[in-house]
Design a protein around this motif. Structure first.
Motif, PDB file in Angstrom:
ATOM      1  N   GLU A 184       0.838  -1.203   0.000  1.00  0.00           N
ATOM      2  CA  GLU A 184       0.000   0.000   0.000  1.00  0.00           C
ATOM      3  C   GLU A 184       0.870   1.249   0.000  1.00  0.00           C
ATOM      4  O   GLU A 184       0.524   2.247  -0.651  1.00  0.00           O
ATOM      5  N   ALA A 189       1.872   1.846  -3.419  1.00  0.00           N
ATOM      6  CA  ALA A 189       0.735   2.387  -4.173  1.00  0.00           C
ATOM      7  C   ALA A 189       0.543   3.870  -3.878  1.00  0.00           C
ATOM      8  O   ALA A 189       0.179   4.647  -4.774  1.00  0.00           O
ATOM      9  N   PHE A 190       0.784   4.296  -2.632  1.00  0.00           N
ATOM     10  CA  PHE A 190       0.674   5.714  -2.294  1.00  0.00           C
ATOM     11  C   PHE A 190       1.658   6.536  -3.125  1.00  0.00           C
ATOM     12  O   PHE A 190       1.310   7.586  -3.673  1.00  0.00           O
ATOM     13  N   ALA A 244       0.697   6.792  -6.735  1.00  0.00           N
ATOM     14  CA  ALA A 244      -0.409   7.729  -6.953  1.00  0.00           C
ATOM     15  C   ALA A 244       0.110   9.147  -7.147  1.00  0.00           C
ATOM     16  O   ALA A 244      -0.468   9.921  -7.914  1.00  0.00           O
ATOM     17  N   SER A 253       1.094   9.414 -10.665  1.00  0.00           N
ATOM     18  CA  SER A 253      -0.109   9.371 -11.491  1.00  0.00           C
ATOM     19  C   SER A 253      -0.800  10.732 -11.530  1.00  0.00           C
ATOM     20  O   SER A 253      -1.285  11.156 -12.580  1.00  0.00           O
ATOM     21  N   TRP A 254      -0.826  11.426 -10.406  1.00  0.00           N
ATOM     22  CA  TRP A 254      -1.473  12.744 -10.378  1.00  0.00           C
ATOM     23  C   TRP A 254      -0.699  13.755 -11.220  1.00  0.00           C
ATOM     24  O   TRP A 254      -1.291  14.585 -11.899  1.00  0.00           O
ATOM     25  N   GLY A 256      -1.191  13.914  -4.376  1.00  0.00           N
ATOM     26  CA  GLY A 256      -1.593  12.602  -4.848  1.00  0.00           C
ATOM     27  C   GLY A 256      -1.416  11.529  -3.786  1.00  0.00           C
ATOM     28  O   GLY A 256      -2.273  10.663  -3.623  1.00  0.00           O
ATOM     29  N   VAL A 257      -0.288  11.597  -3.063  1.00  0.00           N
ATOM     30  CA  VAL A 257      -0.050  10.635  -1.993  1.00  0.00           C
ATOM     31  C   VAL A 257      -1.093  10.803  -0.892  1.00  0.00           C
ATOM     32  O   VAL A 257      -1.695   9.829  -0.425  1.00  0.00           O
ATOM     33  N   ARG A 288      -4.493   9.578  -2.017  1.00  0.00           N
ATOM     34  CA  ARG A 288      -4.590   8.111  -2.010  1.00  0.00           C
ATOM     35  C   ARG A 288      -4.737   7.585  -0.583  1.00  0.00           C
ATOM     36  O   ARG A 288      -5.512   6.665  -0.326  1.00  0.00           O
ATOM     37  N   VAL A 306      -8.355   8.236   0.503  1.00  0.00           N
ATOM     38  CA  VAL A 306      -9.280   7.280  -0.106  1.00  0.00           C
ATOM     39  C   VAL A 306      -9.123   5.901   0.521  1.00  0.00           C
ATOM     40  O   VAL A 306     -10.116   5.192   0.770  1.00  0.00           O
ATOM     41  N   PHE A 307      -7.882   5.505   0.817  1.00  0.00           N
ATOM     42  CA  PHE A 307      -7.631   4.209   1.452  1.00  0.00           C
ATOM     43  C   PHE A 307      -8.311   4.144   2.817  1.00  0.00           C
ATOM     44  O   PHE A 307      -8.994   3.155   3.141  1.00  0.00           O
ATOM     45  N   SER A 324     -13.052   9.308  -3.753  1.00  0.00           N
ATOM     46  CA  SER A 324     -12.237   9.272  -4.964  1.00  0.00           C
ATOM     47  C   SER A 324     -12.934   9.989  -6.119  1.00  0.00           C
ATOM     48  O   SER A 324     -12.287  10.658  -6.928  1.00  0.00           O
TER      49      SER A 324
END
Length: 225
Positions: free
Chosen positions: A77, A80-81, A84, A87-88, A127-128, A131, A134-135, A149
């Protein structure tokens, strides 16, 4: 004398998707370069780092070690953070290209993307944090995470195009998405389904088993990204 405002344009999934493909057809170079640097390379790094940081995938039938399992999930996870954040920035870059293209200012795309680099760290951190938010909301029976999200769906575009600050980008995104979150959910669902179909087709094309685990071949990762 009164001046009538132009009527608002309704959000339409078909129009948005069509405009997206049209943008890619007109401006493939900047978008594909952004995808290479901010989507494909991070995906390759994640695929390389995951087995080293989180350890091998537990084998079916093995006696579960709850401590190791939770440590692995936590590390995954955290990765994934960080992903993200990149990704942003990528989404913000695409929004910059789209805005310049729509306004007939294609000559300014390079300069605007260069300015985006200055806002890159802020967008990455947002973005981090987004994320993580949202998590945490997803832990509350999933639905709050989905709603959050969707409310923050256009944060990267707001930060990149409008130059909003950290808190303002979240508020502005919630304002812009209000009333359109059902359509946004439909688009996200179509994206997920399309990605799944594409993954199956590519796996058939290059001979990767459907249930294969571990890092994907670079060509498959590149095509999917």
């Amino acid at each position: 004398m009164t001046v009538s405002a132009a009527p608002p344009v309704n959000f339409d999934m078909g129009r948005v998707i069509s405009a997206g493909f049209g943008l890619l057809a007109r401006r493939p170079l900047p978008i594909l370069l952004l995808a290479l640097v901010l989507s494909y390379l991070p995906a390759v790094a994640v695929g390389w780092a995951t087995p080293y940081l989180a350890g091998p995938t537990p084998q079916p039938g093995a006696v579960p070690d709850l401590g190791a399992t939770f440590r692995r999930l936590g590390l995954l996870e955290c990765i994934a953070f960080l992903a993200a954040g990149f990704s942003w920035i990528f989404q913000g870059g695409v929004a910059v290209v789209a805005t310049a293209d729509a306004g007939g200012r294609s000559a300014e795309i390079g300069a605007q993307l260069t300015r985006l680099l200055g806002r890159g760290p802020l967008i990455f951190v947002a973005g981090v944090v987004g994320r993580v938010g949202v998590f945490l909301a997803t832990l509350l029976l999933v639905v709050p995470g989905v709603l959050l999200s969707l409310a923050w769906y256009v944060c990267p575009a707001v930060a990149a195009v409008e130059g909003k600050g950290f808190m303002d980008m979240f508020r502005r995104s919630a304002e812009l998405t209000r009333g359109n979150r059902g359509a946004l959910f439909g688009m996200a669902l179509l994206f997920i389904i399309g990605g799944g179909v594409l993954s199956i087709v590519l796996r058939l094309a290059i001979g990767v088993p459907f249930l294969a685990t571990g890092a994907q071949p670079a060509i498959l990762t590149f095509a999917l990204q």
